[in-house]
Design a protein around this motif. Structure first.
Motif, PDB file in Angstrom:
ATOM      1  N   ASN A  87       0.845  -1.197   0.000  1.00  0.00           N
ATOM      2  CA  ASN A  87       0.000   0.000   0.000  1.00  0.00           C
ATOM      3  C   ASN A  87       0.884   1.252   0.000  1.00  0.00           C
ATOM      4  N   PRO A  88       0.921   2.002  -1.112  1.00  0.00           N
ATOM      5  CA  PRO A  88       1.793   3.182  -1.194  1.00  0.00           C
ATOM      6  C   PRO A  88       1.103   4.482  -0.791  1.00  0.00           C
ATOM      7  N   LEU A  89      -0.130   4.391  -0.315  1.00  0.00           N
ATOM      8  CA  LEU A  89      -0.954   5.587  -0.153  1.00  0.00           C
ATOM      9  C   LEU A  89      -0.313   6.621   0.772  1.00  0.00           C
ATOM     10  N   LEU A  90       0.193   6.198   1.927  1.00  0.00           N
ATOM     11  CA  LEU A  90       0.785   7.156   2.855  1.00  0.00           C
ATOM     12  C   LEU A  90       1.995   7.839   2.233  1.00  0.00           C
ATOM     13  N   ALA A  91       2.843   7.064   1.562  1.00  0.00           N
ATOM     14  CA  ALA A  91       4.038   7.655   0.950  1.00  0.00           C
ATOM     15  C   ALA A  91       3.661   8.666  -0.127  1.00  0.00           C
ATOM     16  N   LEU A  92       2.618   8.362  -0.901  1.00  0.00           N
ATOM     17  CA  LEU A  92       2.173   9.296  -1.938  1.00  0.00           C
ATOM     18  C   LEU A  92       1.639  10.582  -1.322  1.00  0.00           C
ATOM     19  N   ARG A  93       0.838  10.438  -0.267  1.00  0.00           N
ATOM     20  CA  ARG A  93       0.310  11.631   0.407  1.00  0.00           C
ATOM     21  C   ARG A  93       1.428  12.417   1.067  1.00  0.00           C
ATOM     22  N   ALA A  94       2.382  11.721   1.667  1.00  0.00           N
ATOM     23  CA  ALA A  94       3.505  12.408   2.307  1.00  0.00           C
ATOM     24  C   ALA A  94       4.309  13.191   1.282  1.00  0.00           C
ATOM     25  N   THR A  95       4.451  12.647   0.086  1.00  0.00           N
ATOM     26  CA  THR A  95       5.174  13.349  -0.978  1.00  0.00           C
ATOM     27  C   THR A  95       4.474  14.654  -1.312  1.00  0.00           C
ATOM     28  N   ARG A  96       3.150  14.629  -1.344  1.00  0.00           N
ATOM     29  CA  ARG A  96       2.396  15.861  -1.609  1.00  0.00           C
ATOM     30  C   ARG A  96       2.492  16.824  -0.430  1.00  0.00           C
ATOM     31  N   ALA A 152      -7.167  15.262  -0.638  1.00  0.00           N
ATOM     32  CA  ALA A 152      -7.905  15.767  -1.799  1.00  0.00           C
ATOM     33  C   ALA A 152      -6.960  16.083  -2.955  1.00  0.00           C
ATOM     34  N   GLU A 153      -5.763  16.597  -2.657  1.00  0.00           N
ATOM     35  CA  GLU A 153      -4.788  16.900  -3.705  1.00  0.00           C
ATOM     36  C   GLU A 153      -4.380  15.638  -4.459  1.00  0.00           C
ATOM     37  N   LEU A 154      -4.128  14.560  -3.719  1.00  0.00           N
ATOM     38  CA  LEU A 154      -3.727  13.309  -4.369  1.00  0.00           C
ATOM     39  C   LEU A 154      -4.855  12.781  -5.243  1.00  0.00           C
ATOM     40  N   LYS A 155      -6.064  12.838  -4.739  1.00  0.00           N
ATOM     41  CA  LYS A 155      -7.208  12.355  -5.530  1.00  0.00           C
ATOM     42  C   LYS A 155      -7.399  13.227  -6.769  1.00  0.00           C
TER      43      LYS A 155
END
Length: 219
Positions: A87-96, A152-155
């Motif tokens: 699950n990469p979701l946290l890492a993707l959100r953290a990048t944003r 919301a930014e990631l979505k």
């Protein structure tokens, strides 16, 4: 000049290679590179596809092929993460959640933790440790990553990618043209130099071709 935009997800070994390749392309052509983390799983759902790791015959080939491409790109060996898919979701959100000026440093570190022999990025503790390791305030970034605005930014970025026609990662957008995959990124330089061999009317010709057969479902 417009910046180049790279759509990526840490889950893809090809996107790991593409991250380094895209940086070289942007530098060579004096363009800014904007890194756009998106959720690959959402692309698959939107287009009705399976991921390479979900197809047993393709899973094994994918890792070997990505290894070869990483070697060809001068990245040395490619080391699979502790689990895959993850699950990469946290890492993707953290990048944003990281400031724009620090985003490249965070991406490189998170990729190294995923495909460069690190401990992975599929938990709060691991993502925090990676960010701390490159001088970022890991706890603060991870806390911000859980805010509604970042989610919301990631979505929104993922939805925009789908609307643009992005169906996989890595995809590099160059002046409105999409280049998919490590192999596809190799053609971006030619496009930027005005040497793209694709005729301007090719897409119209393809769109007007009638279908004379369709694939039947199994069963």
């Amino acid at each position: 000049m417009k910046p180049l935009r790279l759509f990526f997800d840490y889950i893809s070994p090809y996107a790991y290679v593409g991250w380094h390749t895209a940086q070289a392309i942007a530098e060579r052509h004096c363009r800014q590179l904007v890194a756009e983390p998106i959720l690959f799983a959402a692309l698959l759902n939107a287009h009705g596809q399976k991921g390479p790791a979900e197809i047993p015959a393709k899973r094994a080939y994918t890792f070997k092929d990505a290894y070869r491409k990483a070697h060809a790109a001068g990245l040395g060996r490619l080391v699979p993460p502790p689990s895959h898919p993850f699950n990469p979701l946290l890492a993707l959100r953290a990048t944003r959640a990281v400031p724009d000026s620090e985003r490249a440093r965070a991406i490189t570190a998170l990729y190294a933790a995923t495909w460069g022999g690190g401990a992975g990025i599929d938990s709060t503790e691991l993502v925090t440790r990676v960010l701390d390791g490159v001088g970022l305030d890991g706890p603060a970034v991870v806390a911000r990553a859980s805010e509604p605005g970042i989610k919301a930014e990631l979505k929104a970025a993922t939805d925009e990618a789908i609307a643009l026609g992005v169906f996989g990662v890595p995809t590099l957008e160059v002046d409105g043209e999409l280049f998919f995959g490590v192999d596809g990124l190799a053609f971006a330089s030619a496009f930027l130099e005005g040497h793209d061999p694709v005729p301007r009317d090719l897409l119209a010709q393809w769109a007007e071709l009638p279908a004379s057969a369709s694939r039947l479902p199994r069963g």
